[in-house]
Design an enzyme around this catalytic site. Structure first.
Site, PDB file in Angstrom:
ATOM      1  N   CYS A 113       0.819  -1.230   0.000  1.00  0.00           N
ATOM      2  CA  CYS A 113       0.000   0.000   0.000  1.00  0.00           C
ATOM      3  C   CYS A 113       0.848   1.273   0.000  1.00  0.00           C
ATOM      4  O   CYS A 113       0.332   2.365  -0.259  1.00  0.00           O
ATOM      5  CB  CYS A 113      -0.964   0.007   1.177  1.00  0.00           C
ATOM      6  SG  CYS A 113      -2.015  -1.450   1.229  1.00  0.00           S
ATOM      7  N   HIS A 246      -2.981   7.337   2.596  1.00  0.00           N
ATOM      8  CA  HIS A 246      -3.455   6.038   2.092  1.00  0.00           C
ATOM      9  C   HIS A 246      -4.877   5.803   2.611  1.00  0.00           C
ATOM     10  O   HIS A 246      -5.183   6.066   3.774  1.00  0.00           O
ATOM     11  CB  HIS A 246      -2.512   4.939   2.570  1.00  0.00           C
ATOM     12  CG  HIS A 246      -3.014   3.571   2.271  1.00  0.00           C
ATOM     13  ND1 HIS A 246      -3.503   3.212   1.038  1.00  0.00           N
ATOM     14  CD2 HIS A 246      -3.123   2.460   3.060  1.00  0.00           C
ATOM     15  CE1 HIS A 246      -3.878   1.941   1.071  1.00  0.00           C
ATOM     16  NE2 HIS A 246      -3.658   1.468   2.286  1.00  0.00           N
ATOM     17  N   ASN A 276     -10.072   0.013   0.365  1.00  0.00           N
ATOM     18  CA  ASN A 276      -8.611   0.091   0.327  1.00  0.00           C
ATOM     19  C   ASN A 276      -8.132  -0.544  -0.982  1.00  0.00           C
ATOM     20  O   ASN A 276      -8.222  -1.754  -1.154  1.00  0.00           O
ATOM     21  CB  ASN A 276      -8.056  -0.648   1.547  1.00  0.00           C
ATOM     22  CG  ASN A 276      -6.538  -0.636   1.612  1.00  0.00           C
ATOM     23  OD1 ASN A 276      -5.866  -0.250   0.657  1.00  0.00           O
ATOM     24  ND2 ASN A 276      -6.001  -1.072   2.738  1.00  0.00           N
TER      25      ASN A 276
END
Ligand code: UT7
Length: 319
Positions: A113, A246, A276
Site C-alpha cells: 500500500c 493512504h 482500500n
C-alpha cells in the site's frame, strides 16, 4: 530541476459493490459494522480475468491525455503493484506494450500500500538526476484476487482500481520532498504468505492481517513521515493545502490528520467509495481531487502511504 506533475488519471472497474451487496453474497457482515469500523460504504471489484495492467492502462491513458503528451514521449514507466498480471514480465512492461511505447525503462515496485509513494519517489529521483525527462507512475491493483472471501475481517476492506500520474522535468516547482522507509521485522502483521513452487501454490495465497496491530503502526508512521517531508521542504504540516493519506480506514485517516494538525476539510477521502485499493488508493484520490477542481495549481499536496512489509512513504509536492 524538479519533477513536476503534468497529468493525472484513474480508473475503477465496474459498478460499486455496497456493503449490503457483500452481505447478500453470503458474507457474515453488515453495513453498520463496516461503516463504523472503517468508513467504507462501497468498493469496485474487477471481473475475474481483468488484470492490473488493464486497469493501469486506462488510468495511464487518462493521465497522458490530461498531460497532452503521447506514450512515445515517455522515457520511464514505474508501476506499483502487489497484484501483478504475471510473476514476470512486469506489469510495467505489459502496460508499456499496450500503450505502444518502445524504449522507456519499465519496471514494477513492490511496496504494497506504500507502493505508489515509493514509485513516485523513485521516478522523481530519475528525473532530478537528469537521466530521464518524462515518467509515467502508476498504482494498479486487483486485491480482490488475493482476498479470502471466507475471512470477513479482511475481505470487506479492499477494492480494485488504478491511478496514474505523469511527471516531467521542469524548472517550475513540482515534487519538493520525498521519503520512504521500511521495517521488515513487521512482515508478519500483513502479508500474503504463499508462493508458486513446482507448478503448485504452496503456503497461503490469501491476504492475512492483524488489523489492530496494522492500525496502530499506520497511524504512527503516517504522522512521522508527513513531519519528515514537511521538515525537508521547510514547511509546517499545518501549512499543506491538501493531505492525501493512504485510504485504508477513515479512523486511521482522521487520527493521522488530527495528529498532524491538518484541518479535516483539507484531507481528501475516497475510502468510503473505493475501500482500500492498496497502491492505487493515493493516485485515485489525487486524480479525483484534481479533476473536481479542489487541488489547484500552486497548492501544496502531501501524499503518503503505508502497507505490508512494513513499508511507508510520502511525497510533498507543489501542484
Ligand atoms: O493498507 C494497510 C492495511 N490495512 C489497514 O490499514 C487496516 C488496519 N486495521 C483496521 O482498519 C481495523 O483494525 C479493522 C477494520 C481491520 C478491524 O477493526 P477493529 O476495530 O480493530 O476490530 P477487530 O479486528 O478488533 O474486530 C472486532 C470484532 C470481532 O468480533 P468479536 O471477536 O469482538 O466478537 C470480529 O469478529 O468485529 C468482528 N468482525 C466483523 N463483524 C462484522 C470482524 N470483521 C467483521 C465484519 N463484519 N466484516
Amino acid at each position: 530541476m524538479y519533477a513536476r506533475l503534468i497529468g493525472t488519471g484513474s480508473y475503477l472497474p465496474g459498478t460499486p459493490v455496497s456493503n449490503q451487496d457483500l452481505a447478500a453474497r453470503g458474507i457474515d457482515t453488515n453495513d453498520e459494522w463496516i461503516v463504523t469500523r472503517t468508513g467504507i460504504r462501497s468498493r469496485h471489484l474487477a471481473n475475474p480475468g481483468t488484470t492490473s495492467s488493464e486497469l493501469g492502462l486506462v488510468a495511464a491513458q487518462r493521465a497522458l491525455e490530461m498531460a497532452g503528451i503521447s506514450a512515445a514521449d515517455l522515457d520511464l514507466i514505474v508501476v506499483a503493484t502487489s497484484t501483478p498480471d504475471f510473476i514476470f514480465p512486469s506489469t510495467a512492461c505489459l502496460i508499456q506494450a499496450k500503450l505502444g511505447n518502445k524504449g522507456a525503462a519499465a519496471f514494477d515496485v513492490q511496496a504494497v500500500c506504500a507502493g505508489f509513494t515509493y514509485a513516485l519517489g523513485i521516478a522523481e529521483k530519475f528525473i532530478r538526476s537528469g537521466s530521464h525527462k518524462r515518467a509515467l507512475v502508476i498504482g494498479a491493483e486487483v486485491f480482490s484476487r488475493i482476498l479470502d472471501w471466507n475471512d470477513r475481517g479482511t475481505c470487506v476492506l479492499f477494492g480494485d482500481g488504478a491511478g496514474a500520474v505523469i511527471l516531467e522535468a521542469s524548472e517550475k516547482p513540482g515534487i519538493l520532498a520525498t521519503a520512504m522507509h521500511a521495517d521488515g521485522s513487521q512482515n508478519g502483521i500483513l502479508n500474503v504468505p504463499g508462493q508458486i513452487c513446482g507448478g503448485q501454490v504452496t503456503g497461503d495465497p490469501f491476504l492475512r492481517m492483524d488489523g489492530p496491530a496494522v492500525f496502530k503502526f499506520a497511524v504512527r508512521v503516517l504522522a512521522d513521515i508527513a513531519d519528515e517531508v514537511c521538515h525537508i521542504a521547510g514547511i509546517q504540516t499545518g501549512d499543506v493545502d491538501w493531505l492525501i493519506p493512504h485510504q485504508a480506514n477513515i479512523r486511521i485517516i482522521e487520527a493521522t490528520g488530527k495528529k498532524l494538525g491538518v484541518d479535516r476539510n483539507k484531507v481528501i477521502v475516497t475510502v468510503d467509495r473505493h475501500g482500500n485499493t492498496s497502491a492505487a488508493s493515493v493516485p485515485l484520490a489525487l486524480d479525483e481531487a484534481v479533476r473536481d477542481g479542489r487541488i489547484q495549481r500552486g497548492q501544496k499536496v502531501l501524499v503518503e502511504g503505508v502497507g505490508g512489509g512494513f513499508t511507508w512513504g510520502a511525497a510533498l509536492l507543489e501542484f
